[in-house]
Motif scaffolding. Sequence first.
Motif, PDB file in Angstrom:
ATOM      1  N   VAL A 170       0.844  -1.188   0.000  1.00  0.00           N
ATOM      2  CA  VAL A 170       0.000   0.000   0.000  1.00  0.00           C
ATOM      3  C   VAL A 170       0.885   1.246   0.000  1.00  0.00           C
ATOM      4  CG1 VAL A 170      -1.880  -1.199   1.183  1.00  0.00           C
ATOM      5  CG2 VAL A 170      -0.174   0.035   2.524  1.00  0.00           C
ATOM      6  N   ASP A 171       0.292   2.370  -0.406  1.00  0.00           N
ATOM      7  CA  ASP A 171       1.078   3.595  -0.501  1.00  0.00           C
ATOM      8  C   ASP A 171       0.752   4.554   0.643  1.00  0.00           C
ATOM      9  OD1 ASP A 171      -1.417   4.626  -1.154  1.00  0.00           O
ATOM     10  OD2 ASP A 171      -0.948   4.881  -3.288  1.00  0.00           O
ATOM     11  N   ALA A 172       1.358   5.719   0.595  1.00  0.00           N
ATOM     12  CA  ALA A 172       1.194   6.697   1.671  1.00  0.00           C
ATOM     13  C   ALA A 172      -0.244   7.175   1.790  1.00  0.00           C
ATOM     14  CB  ALA A 172       2.125   7.883   1.432  1.00  0.00           C
ATOM     15  N   ARG A 173      -0.924   7.295   0.672  1.00  0.00           N
ATOM     16  CA  ARG A 173      -2.335   7.719   0.726  1.00  0.00           C
ATOM     17  C   ARG A 173      -3.178   6.702   1.488  1.00  0.00           C
ATOM     18  NH1 ARG A 173      -6.270   9.095  -4.486  1.00  0.00           N
ATOM     19  NH2 ARG A 173      -8.093   9.711  -3.263  1.00  0.00           N
ATOM     20  N   PHE A 174      -2.962   5.440   1.230  1.00  0.00           N
ATOM     21  CA  PHE A 174      -3.671   4.388   1.971  1.00  0.00           C
ATOM     22  C   PHE A 174      -3.380   4.514   3.457  1.00  0.00           C
ATOM     23  CE2 PHE A 174      -4.037   0.254   3.924  1.00  0.00           C
ATOM     24  CZ  PHE A 174      -5.118  -0.360   3.311  1.00  0.00           C
ATOM     25  N   ARG A 175      -2.127   4.741   3.790  1.00  0.00           N
ATOM     26  CA  ARG A 175      -1.713   4.809   5.192  1.00  0.00           C
ATOM     27  C   ARG A 175      -2.446   5.908   5.944  1.00  0.00           C
ATOM     28  NH1 ARG A 175      -0.891   4.490   9.666  1.00  0.00           N
ATOM     29  NH2 ARG A 175       0.973   4.038  10.876  1.00  0.00           N
ATOM     30  N   THR A 176      -2.832   6.985   5.268  1.00  0.00           N
ATOM     31  CA  THR A 176      -3.498   8.103   5.941  1.00  0.00           C
ATOM     32  C   THR A 176      -4.885   7.751   6.459  1.00  0.00           C
ATOM     33  OG1 THR A 176      -4.456   8.994   3.883  1.00  0.00           O
ATOM     34  CG2 THR A 176      -2.255   9.768   4.516  1.00  0.00           C
ATOM     35  N   HIS A 177      -5.452   6.641   5.987  1.00  0.00           N
ATOM     36  CA  HIS A 177      -6.775   6.229   6.467  1.00  0.00           C
ATOM     37  C   HIS A 177      -6.715   5.605   7.862  1.00  0.00           C
ATOM     38  CE1 HIS A 177      -8.853   7.021   2.701  1.00  0.00           C
ATOM     39  NE2 HIS A 177      -7.890   6.391   2.051  1.00  0.00           N
ATOM     40  N   PHE A 178      -5.521   5.385   8.380  1.00  0.00           N
ATOM     41  CA  PHE A 178      -5.344   4.699   9.653  1.00  0.00           C
ATOM     42  C   PHE A 178      -4.655   5.607  10.659  1.00  0.00           C
ATOM     43  CE2 PHE A 178      -5.914   1.540   6.456  1.00  0.00           C
ATOM     44  CZ  PHE A 178      -6.611   0.507   7.078  1.00  0.00           C
ATOM     45  N   THR A 179      -4.836   5.310  11.923  1.00  0.00           N
ATOM     46  CA  THR A 179      -4.252   6.119  12.988  1.00  0.00           C
ATOM     47  C   THR A 179      -2.910   5.536  13.433  1.00  0.00           C
ATOM     48  OG1 THR A 179      -5.266   4.849  14.774  1.00  0.00           O
ATOM     49  CG2 THR A 179      -6.598   6.590  13.771  1.00  0.00           C
ATOM     50  N   ALA A 180      -2.259   6.281  14.319  1.00  0.00           N
ATOM     51  CA  ALA A 180      -0.985   5.806  14.860  1.00  0.00           C
ATOM     52  C   ALA A 180      -1.155   4.502  15.615  1.00  0.00           C
ATOM     53  CB  ALA A 180      -0.387   6.881  15.773  1.00  0.00           C
ATOM     54  N   ALA A 181      -2.347   4.287  16.184  1.00  0.00           N
ATOM     55  CA  ALA A 181      -2.610   3.051  16.918  1.00  0.00           C
ATOM     56  C   ALA A 181      -2.608   1.829  16.007  1.00  0.00           C
ATOM     57  CB  ALA A 181      -3.940   3.155  17.650  1.00  0.00           C
ATOM     58  N   ASP A 182      -2.760   2.061  14.706  1.00  0.00           N
ATOM     59  CA  ASP A 182      -2.786   0.951  13.741  1.00  0.00           C
ATOM     60  C   ASP A 182      -1.416   0.666  13.140  1.00  0.00           C
ATOM     61  OD1 ASP A 182      -5.599   0.624  13.963  1.00  0.00           O
ATOM     62  OD2 ASP A 182      -5.915   2.290  12.577  1.00  0.00           O
ATOM     63  N   GLU A 183      -0.399   1.302  13.633  1.00  0.00           N
ATOM     64  CA  GLU A 183       0.941   1.160  13.047  1.00  0.00           C
ATOM     65  C   GLU A 183       1.410  -0.287  13.011  1.00  0.00           C
ATOM     66  OE1 GLU A 183       5.475   2.920  13.693  1.00  0.00           O
ATOM     67  OE2 GLU A 183       3.799   3.646  14.926  1.00  0.00           O
ATOM     68  N   ARG A 184       0.968  -1.088  13.980  1.00  0.00           N
ATOM     69  CA  ARG A 184       1.421  -2.478  14.057  1.00  0.00           C
ATOM     70  C   ARG A 184       0.975  -3.322  12.865  1.00  0.00           C
ATOM     71  NH1 ARG A 184      -2.830  -5.460  17.622  1.00  0.00           N
ATOM     72  NH2 ARG A 184      -4.498  -3.915  17.811  1.00  0.00           N
ATOM     73  N   PHE A 185       0.010  -2.831  12.102  1.00  0.00           N
ATOM     74  CA  PHE A 185      -0.479  -3.598  10.952  1.00  0.00           C
ATOM     75  C   PHE A 185       0.285  -3.256   9.668  1.00  0.00           C
ATOM     76  CE2 PHE A 185      -4.192  -2.926  13.802  1.00  0.00           C
ATOM     77  CZ  PHE A 185      -4.263  -4.230  14.274  1.00  0.00           C
ATOM     78  N   PHE A 186       1.260  -2.382   9.763  1.00  0.00           N
ATOM     79  CA  PHE A 186       2.027  -1.947   8.599  1.00  0.00           C
ATOM     80  C   PHE A 186       3.500  -2.300   8.775  1.00  0.00           C
ATOM     81  CE2 PHE A 186      -1.751   0.633   8.594  1.00  0.00           C
ATOM     82  CZ  PHE A 186      -2.058   0.817   7.261  1.00  0.00           C
TER      83      PHE A 186
END
Length: 256
Positions: A170-186
Amino acid sequence: MAGDLEILRAGVLGSIPHGFLTRKGGVSTGEVAGLQFGIGADDDPASVAENRRRAVAAILPESALVMPHQVHSPDAVVVTDPWPQDARPQADAVVTDRPGLLLGVVTADCAPILLADHEAGVVAAAHAGWRGAQAGVLESTIEAMRSLGAQIDRIAAAIGPCIAQASYEVDARFRTHFTAADERFFAPGRSGHWQFDLEAYVEARLMISGVRRIERLGRDTYTDPERFYSFRRATHLGEANYGRQASVIGLANPVA
């Protein structure tokens, strides 16, 4: 590819009639060869009907197959009777406590989730891509199950074949849909990209809802073309179309 169906089952669902179907054992041909379940795959309607008939016969004979019109929504609907194909509600999960219904969803990289409270006699099938999971389709499914008498501490859930983290760039735009709490999934990927773990994200949403009995099948739809259809793989290969596999669950009629 016609022949015996390949049905993947989850131990956590016990004796509840269910199955995560692969593309093996169907009659569809061409790019969508196999047990293709989707209406929107430009497949021969007669082939789709035969594929569905074979699945019903193998998993819950003489039951009525009930599938929603999936739209990546957070919506779950309670099913009491089968509906006509042209009157399917737009939803991404179906729930019932009625024997003789076989609930189903189709996927081609998104995660199928089958759920059951064996004691209450309540089952559900849900379709969760990242949008639906984030919007709350699993929470809606669980709430609908509870409305029929299921208890959260008894609900078991199985996450079926979906795109794996190693295959889901996934790209940076996709990443913006998630919060810092979701970092573990990336996981870090190439520059400006990450690898997203959809299966783990779905599991986390289930756990936040209170479900503790969860089984992950760990099957990657992208890397196994013999078994699974994959939207992303078809796109990368420049194929004109892609198929959909089904995941189904139901309640058997009580023995007289």
